[in-house]
Scaffold this motif. Structure first.
Motif, PDB file in Angstrom:
ATOM      1  N   ASP A 233      12.494  -2.818  -5.145  1.00 23.91           N
ATOM      2  CA  ASP A 233      12.491  -1.365  -5.010  1.00 23.91           C
ATOM      3  C   ASP A 233      11.838  -1.027  -3.666  1.00 23.91           C
ATOM      4  N   THR A 234      12.594  -0.411  -2.767  1.00 24.01           N
ATOM      5  CA  THR A 234      12.074  -0.113  -1.431  1.00 24.01           C
ATOM      6  C   THR A 234      11.676   1.347  -1.261  1.00 24.01           C
ATOM      7  N   ARG A 235      11.622   2.092  -2.362  1.00 20.45           N
ATOM      8  CA  ARG A 235      11.186   3.481  -2.256  1.00 20.45           C
ATOM      9  C   ARG A 235       9.714   3.551  -1.835  1.00 20.45           C
ATOM     10  N   ILE A 236       9.371   4.636  -1.155  1.00 18.78           N
ATOM     11  CA  ILE A 236       8.004   4.803  -0.659  1.00 18.78           C
ATOM     12  C   ILE A 236       7.064   5.096  -1.826  1.00 18.78           C
ATOM     13  N   ILE A 237       6.016   4.294  -1.960  1.00 20.76           N
ATOM     14  CA  ILE A 237       4.993   4.481  -2.990  1.00 20.76           C
ATOM     15  C   ILE A 237       3.704   4.910  -2.285  1.00 20.76           C
ATOM     16  N   SER A 238       3.338   6.168  -2.440  1.00 23.74           N
ATOM     17  CA  SER A 238       2.196   6.723  -1.704  1.00 23.74           C
ATOM     18  C   SER A 238       0.917   5.950  -1.964  1.00 23.74           C
ATOM     19  N   SER A 239       0.694   5.557  -3.207  1.00 21.20           N
ATOM     20  CA  SER A 239      -0.538   4.835  -3.533  1.00 21.20           C
ATOM     21  C   SER A 239      -0.585   3.473  -2.842  1.00 21.20           C
ATOM     22  N   ASP A 240       0.572   2.838  -2.690  1.00 25.23           N
ATOM     23  CA  ASP A 240       0.620   1.565  -1.961  1.00 25.23           C
ATOM     24  C   ASP A 240       0.402   1.778  -0.468  1.00 25.23           C
ATOM     25  N   MET A 241       0.961   2.853   0.055  1.00 25.09           N
ATOM     26  CA  MET A 241       0.840   3.132   1.487  1.00 25.09           C
ATOM     27  C   MET A 241      -0.612   3.322   1.893  1.00 25.09           C
ATOM     28  N   SER A 242      -1.416   3.862   0.992  1.00 25.21           N
ATOM     29  CA  SER A 242      -2.825   4.119   1.321  1.00 25.21           C
ATOM     30  C   SER A 242      -3.622   2.835   1.525  1.00 25.21           C
ATOM     31  N   ASN A 243      -3.054   1.699   1.131  1.00 26.36           N
ATOM     32  CA  ASN A 243      -3.739   0.418   1.307  1.00 26.36           C
ATOM     33  C   ASN A 243      -3.555  -0.160   2.706  1.00 26.36           C
ATOM     34  N   TYR A 244      -2.758   0.509   3.532  1.00 25.08           N
ATOM     35  CA  TYR A 244      -2.480   0.010   4.882  1.00 25.08           C
ATOM     36  C   TYR A 244      -3.164   0.883   5.916  1.00 25.08           C
TER      37      TYR A 244
END
Length: 606
Positions: free
Chosen positions: A143-154
């Motif tokens: 699944d390549t949809r943007i996950i905001s919670s995952d993005m915050s880890n970068y």
């Protein structure tokens, strides 16, 4: 500013792999955006973000057929899935709100004298994409949809996207220049088509070696694998037909500028290998910035489908299945070219210039002729491959050299037609970006090779070992094109190579020097050879010493192409080097040759 920083990062080594990948993505995207802003008209490579797709498809990398097919299939699956989801989401929004999303142009279409569903063409598109995305599907697609919670880890959004190649492809490949709904379809058609071309080329480029081994069973299997892609090319024209004619020519076409399929290097390479270039097409390609290298390319018969077809027929029953698959494959490609011509005739007015300013008359003159059998009859010559030392060749190794085993390295050479500087620059730029991962994957093997060369060179010191340390520890890489090309090849395996410009057809001799023999070195100083020092000669004298480097007379400048000259690429292993180790360097050279348009005249090994 990001573009400038990414250009700087790209030319320097950084230890943070995550940051390096992020700036590689930034560079891919902003090189295209920078060009589109500054250029009078966009071009195919920049308009389609082809650099990003090339990176995903492992372009110019030495990979197995399975890996290359796997990447082409995976990219196709992502593109078709995301395209289907995009169309379905917009259709669902329309059905819920009775209007398209804000600022979207050309969503509804009223057919003449009809009052029915104004998005019927898009419902048909979604149904077609539902089927095609199922055909293209592969296992384990994330699944390549943007996950905001995952993005915050970068640390940055760029690092989030660049951490996953599939995610990069999903979100940065298709970047339309207008708000016309159907421009997305146009771009996705191009991207899916390029994936199919990549898969087909992967198969075609494995066939010469299999044919030389008389492995017609393997050649048949490799070409059969390509028919998945040629069949898909035909199937997905059905989606294009859901676009109203007015939406293209009177809609977003101006936003595509001069971007055109004639500028697709993959297709032109494929078409040349399959059926050759007629005069009309060669002239047309010569007018294109992206097509000039192909216009000047005449691949040897061993690399072409007509030559392979002739060889399979000569093989009798062993080649019979291959002949049948070739004919089926050629039928698919002819049908695709016919469909392309029909689409151009439908969507472009007669006076319009399409296909890179050549217009529909160009397509009419080239889509049908030549066909494969005609090309085979016109071009067939005896099957040729790498010449061995005992066969008739323009290369030879003297018996004097062969009788000094402790100083006689393993030898190979490639004679090439002239290559345009911009083509070499593009190859080096991509190879430079890929070099560090390759080195890290082969690190133990490369350092073992460097150590054995060190023993061979003794007190003279092996120059590639120093260059390897400079690149790995300090990120140093030559700015000049020729040294950069050589190093991009040498560092992949640790094997010594050289490049020269020699007279067409001149005899190249691998020999040993006599005591006191001299030649003018590349640094413009006389070099004195010791007795039995291994050297390379042309008809005028020494052009290189294995231990002391190349001469000045035959140095290469890709910006200058003197008449009646060729490029000589030589590979020099250490004495008693294992064939498997030497073959790895040969494979890297073949990958380079393929990437720059296959200008091979002769390949030789001692």
């Amino acid at each position: 500013m990001l573009y400038d920083v990414s250009e700087s990062i790209r030319s320097n080594h950084i230890d943070d792999n995550s940051l390096h990948n992020a700036f590689a993505l930034v560079n891919d995207v902003f090189v295209a955006e920078d060009y589109l802003q500054k250029a009078e008209k966009p071009r195919y490579v920049h308009y389609t973000n082809m650099r990003l797709l090339d990176r995903y498809l492992l372009a110019n990398q030495s990979r197995s057929l399975g890996e290359r097919h796997g990447r082409a299939r995976r990219a196709l699956a992502i593109i078709m899935r995301d395209w289907h989801d995009f169309e379905q989401d917009r259709l669902s929004y329309f059905d819920s709100n009775d209007e398209p999303p804000k600022n979207v142009i050309g969503y509804r279409y009223q057919q003449e004298n009809k009052q029915e569903d104004l998005v019927a063409h898009l419902r048909e598109r979604v149904r077609t994409l539902d089927l095609l995305s199922e055909i293209a599907a592969v296992g384990s697609l994330p699944d390549t949809r943007i996950i905001s919670s995952d993005m915050s880890n970068y640390a940055s959004d760029w690092e989030y996207f660049s951490d996953n190649a599939d995610r990069e492809l999903s979100h940065f490949l298709c970047l339309p220049r207008s708000t016309w709904h159907d421009e997305v379809m146009f771009l996705r058609m191009i991207h899916a088509t390029e994936c199919c071309f990549a898969g087909i080329l992967a198969s075609l480029e494995t066939l010469p070696a299999l044919a030389l081994q008389k492995n017609w069973l393997g050649a048949t299997a490799a070409l059969k694998a390509a028919t998945y892609f040629s069949d898909f090319l035909l199937q997905h024209w059905k989606v294009f037909e859901t676009m109203p004619v007015l939406h293209f020519f009177d809609g977003f076409r101006e936003d595509t500028g001069d971007a055109s399929a004639i500028q697709s290097q993959r297709f032109q390479r494929l078409d040349t290998l399959v059926r050759g270039l007629g005069d009309t097409k060669r002239t047309a390609l010569g007018h294109q910035l992206e097509g000039k290298a192909i216009a000047e390319w005449t691949p040897p018969p061993i690399a072409t489908l007509p030559g392979l077809l002739e060889a399979a027929r000569l093989a009798g029953s062993e080649g019979q299945d291959f002949v049948q698959v070739v004919q089926d494959f050629d039928d698919d490609l002819f049908a695709w070219r016919s469909k392309h011509f029909g689409v151009a005739m439908r969507y472009l007015p007669k006076e319009a210039k399409g296909t890179g300013n050549e217009g529909t008359p160009y397509l009419k003159a080239t889509y049908a002729e030549p066909r494969l059998d005609q090309s085979a009859n016109d071009q067939a010559t005896p099957l040729q491959g790498p010449a061995k030392a005992s066969e008739l060749s323009s290369f030879r190794c003297t018996s004097t050299m062969a009788l000094v085993p402790e100083k006689c390295p393993r030898l190979a050479a490639f004679r090439l037609r002239p290559i345009a500087a911009n083509v070499v620059q593009d190859y080096v730029a991509q190879a430079r970006d890929q070099l560090m991962p390759v080195i890290m994957a082969r690190k133990t093997h490369i350092e073992g090779t460097l150590g054995r060369y060190g023993e061979f060179f003794g007190a003279r010191k092996y120059p590639v070992a120093r260059q390897y340390d400079d690149f790995v520890t300090k990120g140093r890489f030559p700015e000049l094109l020729v040294p950069a090309l050589l190093l991009s090849l040498e560092l992949r395996s640790g094997v010594l190579m050289g490049i020269h410009r020699v007279q067409s057809g001149s005899r190249i001799t691998f020999d040993v020097a006599t005591d006191g023999e001299t030649f003018l070195g590349i640094a413009n100083k006389d070099i004195r050879c010791s007795p039995h020092e291994p050297v390379v000669r042309d008809s005028k004298g020494i052009i290189a010493s294995v231990f002391q480097g190349p001469d000045k007379r035959t140095m290469v400048d890709f910006d200058k192409v003197p008449k009646n000259t060729e490029i000589l690429l030589i590979v020099l292993g250490y004495p008693q080097m294992l064939a498997t180790e030497f073959d790895e360097a040969i494979a890297d050279c073949r990958t380079f040759i393929s990437a720059v348009g296959y200008p091979l005249i002769e390949e030789w090994q001692a």
